[in-house]
Design an enzyme around this catalytic site. Structure first.
Site, PDB file in Angstrom:
ATOM      1  N   SER A  53     -13.549  24.816 -30.654  1.00 29.05           N
ATOM      2  CA  SER A  53     -12.096  24.834 -30.880  1.00 29.05           C
ATOM      3  C   SER A  53     -11.621  23.657 -31.743  1.00 29.05           C
ATOM      4  CB  SER A  53     -11.351  24.866 -29.546  1.00 29.05           C
ATOM      5  OG  SER A  53     -11.564  26.127 -28.939  1.00 29.05           O
ATOM      6  N   LYS A 109      -8.826  27.544 -15.918  1.00 27.07           N
ATOM      7  CA  LYS A 109      -7.872  28.599 -16.281  1.00 27.07           C
ATOM      8  C   LYS A 109      -7.034  29.087 -15.097  1.00 27.07           C
ATOM      9  CE  LYS A 109     -10.395  30.375 -20.252  1.00 27.07           C
ATOM     10  NZ  LYS A 109     -10.888  31.556 -20.965  1.00 27.07           N
ATOM     11  N   ASP A 130      -6.377  35.131 -24.450  1.00 28.08           N
ATOM     12  CA  ASP A 130      -7.753  35.667 -24.502  1.00 28.08           C
ATOM     13  C   ASP A 130      -7.768  37.189 -24.713  1.00 28.08           C
ATOM     14  OD1 ASP A 130      -9.268  33.343 -24.246  1.00 28.08           O
ATOM     15  OD2 ASP A 130      -9.182  33.381 -22.062  1.00 28.08           O
ATOM     16  N   GLY A 132     -18.734  44.025 -16.347  1.00 24.13           N
ATOM     17  CA  GLY A 132     -18.401  42.700 -15.838  1.00 24.13           C
ATOM     18  C   GLY A 132     -16.982  42.719 -15.312  1.00 24.13           C
ATOM     19  N   GLY A 145     -18.511  38.364 -30.304  1.00 22.49           N
ATOM     20  CA  GLY A 145     -17.412  37.660 -29.635  1.00 22.49           C
ATOM     21  C   GLY A 145     -16.706  36.595 -30.464  1.00 22.49           C
TER      22      GLY A 145
END
Ligand code: NAP
Length: 290
Positions: free
Chosen positions: A23, A72, A108, A133, A253
């Site tokens: 990031s 988070k 996200d 998942g 991703g």
């Protein structure tokens, strides 16, 4: 951030650990490109000190922060306000400091959706989707897809109880039919057949364990599928390799990482993010990590 001075706005990432993060590469490249006087740093914050770290955002008049594992979910009590989407997902990955008030968002799921539409060339509206998942990333992706108007979701997980909980919370929160499935070939056969898009959200296949067998039997993949993997290191996982061999289209991703950052950047700066510059910074950052 060519010249840091007393007017430089500080942004950052709070996580534990954070040394792997790309990031800073992405956001600092965007600041440089736009001539925006900002600087983004990664901070290793222990879970028990998250409250103090977020107080620090107010005290230092930082512009905002991203939150990553394990913060988070833990941020909620320390924020002044949380967006409805973050509330629904139950996780915050972006905090905006609005004159001392900390507002929590989640970019996200929307980041994934934007990557799916812009890079994967697929609009999931009206389609059925299989998610493998049921962890934090799966939840963000499932809620974003549900709010976008998918026809239905199948959620398969090793711990099937967790899949059931996520399916129930998607149905409750977004009013979309969601069914839990066992993570087995038999459990997945009908769901894979009905779904146009298959999304793998577990860490299986992530660097450095890149050669472990995928949790989705590649025999279930057909040329009609778009197979997505949230893992970005490696850029092409074993699952995506197998999917290509089966004639399917694939999406890694890195785009989700990019667009969650783009959305956070735009909330912080109220400027259009330089997407191509940020994507290039991510690719270069990833190449350096290898
Ligand atoms: P998480 O909350 O810990 O969830 C992990 C999920 O993977 C759970 O559903 C877990 O199943 C499953 N799982 C773990 N090991 C497994 C195994 N050996 N076999 C089968 N299932 C297994 O993690 P997360 O935050 O959702 O992250 C998951 C992945 O998404 C990571 O690789 C992360 O890097 C990636 N991610 C990418 C982005 C991006 O921007 N591209 C963003 C967020 C996350 P159980 O419930 O049965 O344990």
């Amino acid at each position: 951030m060519d010249a840091i001075d007393s007017r430089t706005r500080l942004f950052g990432l709070f996580g534990h650990p954070v040394s792997h993060s790309l990031s800073p590469d992405m956001h600092n490249a965007a600041f440089r490109h736009l001539g925006y006087n900002g600087c983004y740093l990664a901070f290793d914050v222990l879970p028990e000190r998250l409250g103090e770290a977020l107080q620090g955002v107010r005290a230092l008049q930082m512009g905002g922060v991203n939150l990553t594992i394990p913060h988070k979910e833990g941020a909620f009590p320390h924020l002044d306000e949380v967006s409805p989407l973050a509330e629904l997902i139950g996780a915050v990955n972006t905090v905006v400091n609005e004159e001392g008030r900390l507002i929590g968002h989640n970019t996200d799921g929307e980041g994934f959706l934007r990557s799916l539409m812009e890079e994967g060339g697929e609009d999931p509206k009206g389609q059925e989707v299989l998610i493998l998942g049921a962890g934090g990333a799966a939840k963000a992706v499932a809620m974003a897809l549900a709010l976008h108007g998918v026809k239905g979701l199948y959620i398969a997980n090793r711990n099937v109880e967790r899949a059931k909980e996520l399916a129930a919370s998607v149905a409750r929160g977004a009013g979309v039919i969601a069914e839990a499935r066992e993570l087995s070939r038999d459990g997945l056969a009908d769901a894979a057949k009905r779904s146009a898009i298959l999304i793998h959200t577990s860490p299986v296949g992530m660097h450095p364990q890149v050669d472990v067998p995928p949790i989705l039997d590649p025999e279930l993949i057909t040329p009609d599928h778009l197979v997505c993997d949230l893992i970005y290191n490696p850029a092409e996982t074993v699952l995506l390799r197998r999917a290509k061999e089966r004639g399917a289209r694939t999406l890694g991703g890195l785009g989700m990482l990019l667009y969650q950052g783009v959305l956070a950047f735009e909330k912080w700066t109220r400027q259009e993010a330089p997407v191509a510059v940020m994507a290039q910074a991510l690719r270069e950052g990833l190449a350096k990590k290898k």
